[in-house]
Design an enzyme around this catalytic site. Structure first.
Site, PDB file in Angstrom:
ATOM      1  N   HIS A  19     -10.668   4.980  -1.013  1.00 48.00           N
ATOM      2  CA  HIS A  19      -9.412   4.754  -1.752  1.00 48.00           C
ATOM      3  C   HIS A  19      -9.456   3.371  -2.392  1.00 48.00           C
ATOM      4  O   HIS A  19      -9.126   2.362  -1.766  1.00 48.00           O
ATOM      5  CB  HIS A  19      -8.222   4.874  -0.804  1.00 48.00           C
ATOM      6  CG  HIS A  19      -6.889   4.958  -1.501  1.00 48.00           C
ATOM      7  ND1 HIS A  19      -6.016   6.013  -1.330  1.00 48.00           N
ATOM      8  CD2 HIS A  19      -6.279   4.127  -2.387  1.00 48.00           C
ATOM      9  CE1 HIS A  19      -4.932   5.819  -2.053  1.00 48.00           C
ATOM     10  NE2 HIS A  19      -5.077   4.676  -2.709  1.00 48.00           N
ATOM     11  N   HIS A 203      -1.545  10.847  -3.171  1.00 48.16           N
ATOM     12  CA  HIS A 203      -0.825   9.702  -2.624  1.00 48.16           C
ATOM     13  C   HIS A 203       0.457  10.230  -1.952  1.00 48.16           C
ATOM     14  O   HIS A 203       1.322  10.795  -2.627  1.00 48.16           O
ATOM     15  CB  HIS A 203      -0.425   8.730  -3.738  1.00 48.16           C
ATOM     16  CG  HIS A 203      -1.503   7.766  -4.129  1.00 48.16           C
ATOM     17  ND1 HIS A 203      -2.616   8.148  -4.844  1.00 48.16           N
ATOM     18  CD2 HIS A 203      -1.637   6.425  -3.920  1.00 48.16           C
ATOM     19  CE1 HIS A 203      -3.383   7.090  -5.063  1.00 48.16           C
ATOM     20  NE2 HIS A 203      -2.815   6.030  -4.513  1.00 48.16           N
ATOM     21  N   GLU A 206       3.437   6.778   1.695  1.00 49.14           N
ATOM     22  CA  GLU A 206       3.366   5.320   1.556  1.00 49.14           C
ATOM     23  C   GLU A 206       4.752   4.807   1.201  1.00 49.14           C
ATOM     24  O   GLU A 206       5.428   4.168   1.993  1.00 49.14           O
ATOM     25  CB  GLU A 206       2.356   4.915   0.485  1.00 49.14           C
ATOM     26  CG  GLU A 206       2.262   3.405   0.297  1.00 49.14           C
ATOM     27  CD  GLU A 206       1.498   3.020  -0.956  1.00 49.14           C
ATOM     28  OE1 GLU A 206       1.039   1.863  -1.010  1.00 49.14           O
ATOM     29  OE2 GLU A 206       1.363   3.840  -1.886  1.00 49.14           O
TER      30      GLU A 206
END
Length: 357
Positions: A19, A203, A206
């Site tokens: 990543h 994603h 987060e």
């Protein structure tokens, strides 16, 4: 007695990075050069040292949205084929110097078309840079093409991933602010990728919590989770005994890889400190955790420095660092034979040599 890993020795360890954003790791000197050559006049300063400091300070706001604003400058100078090839080449060189033997670097082609490049020209320029950098510096780099979750071009980008998968594009990703932009908005792209037997990461977990992770896995079928930090919200600890909720248990049982980026997670407010980062508990519980850099410029970091911080915070030794590295190599989007070759011939012998001193 086994010597504790130090930053110097960790740099010599064969590492794997899954990543890392291309536009988040540009050298400040290169930004200044490209801005001058391309007529980009919005930089806060043209002194490379001061520019590096500016990026670091601007990235420590604790807000994902504010953190993402810093990319306007790196993306702003990456609008020609020549600039993209240079940045990709230098990325490969920088990662190789940090001891990385395999990396997957992601970027959003749609962000690099403001001066007329087509999506295909963007992809080909980046692939050319990584191919040359890989040859010159002995590193294997695969790329992930990223769609922005607040835009509506994910199907185009997914088609790029499939079109160029035999030339160096190993997968697909969506990125950008999570809140208000669930991954299910791009369901058609994910269904297309699944039909084409293509790999993708999302994603999730987060800037937003468990619903984002659940959608990424159960609705979209993600192979990996970009960050996934908030899976900790589905784990309770009472009297020292962890109890996993159904989603956390599913993620662990299915060995779904978590692309964790400790320093970046602190900057965006997803974690309070390295010592309090969920990675500690998730490692204890044997989740498929990997360690990553996210944005080396904004976070002022390298993968070796991320490992060194974890060593200091959790007392990790060489076996732990090898475990993270093997996790990453197992989770890479290249073929099984190539992954096995790197694990057995490069990674395990490399860590054994360092462990023996």
């Amino acid at each position: 007695m086994e010597e504790r890993p130090t930053l110097e020795t960790i740099r010599r360890a064969p590492k794997v990075l899954l990543h890392d954003h291309l536009d988040g790791g540009v050298r400040p000197e290169t930004i200044v050069d490209l801005a001058r050559d391309g007529g980009y006049t919005d930089l806060p300063t043209t002194d490379p040292g001061s520019l590096r400091t500016w990026f670091a300070e601007a990235s420590n706001s604790g807000s994902l949205e504010r953190y993402l604003e810093t990319f306007s400058h790196t993306v702003g100078v990456m609008q020609s084929a020549e600039s993209l090839t240079r940045v990709a080449y230098e990325c490969a060189e920088d990662l190789a110097k940090d001891g990385i033997v395999y990396a997957e670097v992601r970027y959003a082609p749609e962000l690099h078309t403001s001066t007329g490049l087509s999506l295909e020209q963007v992809v080909e320029a980046v692939l050319a840079g990584f191919a040359a950098g890989g040859r010159d510096h002995g590193i294997r780099v695969g790329t992930l093409v990223t769609a922005m979750r607040h835009q509506a071009r994910s199907m185009e980008i997914a088609e790029l991933a499939v079109r160029y998968r035999d030339e160096g594009v190993v997968g697909f990703d969506i990125a950008g602010a999570e809140a208000g932009y669930p991954p299910t908005r791009h369901l058609d792209a994910f269904e297309y990728l699944q039909r084409e037997n293509a790999h993708f990461t999302i994603h999730a977990g987060e800037g937003f919590g468990l619903p984002s992770i659940w959608q990424a896995i159960q609705w979209c079928g993600a192979d990996r989770l970009g960050h996934g930090v908030r899976i900790i919200d589905d784990i309770t600890v009472e009297n020292g005994a962890p109890e996993l909720g159904r989603l956390a248990a599913y993620v662990r049982d299915k060995r779904i890889p978590l692309e964790m980026c400790p320093t970046s997670n602190i900057q965006t407010g997803a974690a309070k400190s390295i010592a309090e980062h969920p990675i500690g508990l998730l490692r204890q519980l044997s989740f498929r955790v990997t360690v990553n850099t996210d944005n080396r410029l904004m976070s002022g970091t390298t993968l070796s420095e991320e490992f060194a911080k974890l060593v200091d915070a959790f007392g990790y030794g060489w076996d732990d660092l090898r475990w993270f590295t093997v996790n990453a190599m197992k989770s890479a989007f290249i073929g099984f034979d190539e992954r096995l070759e790197l694990i057995n011939r490069v990674i395990k012998p490399g860590y054994e040599e360092l462990k023996q001193g």
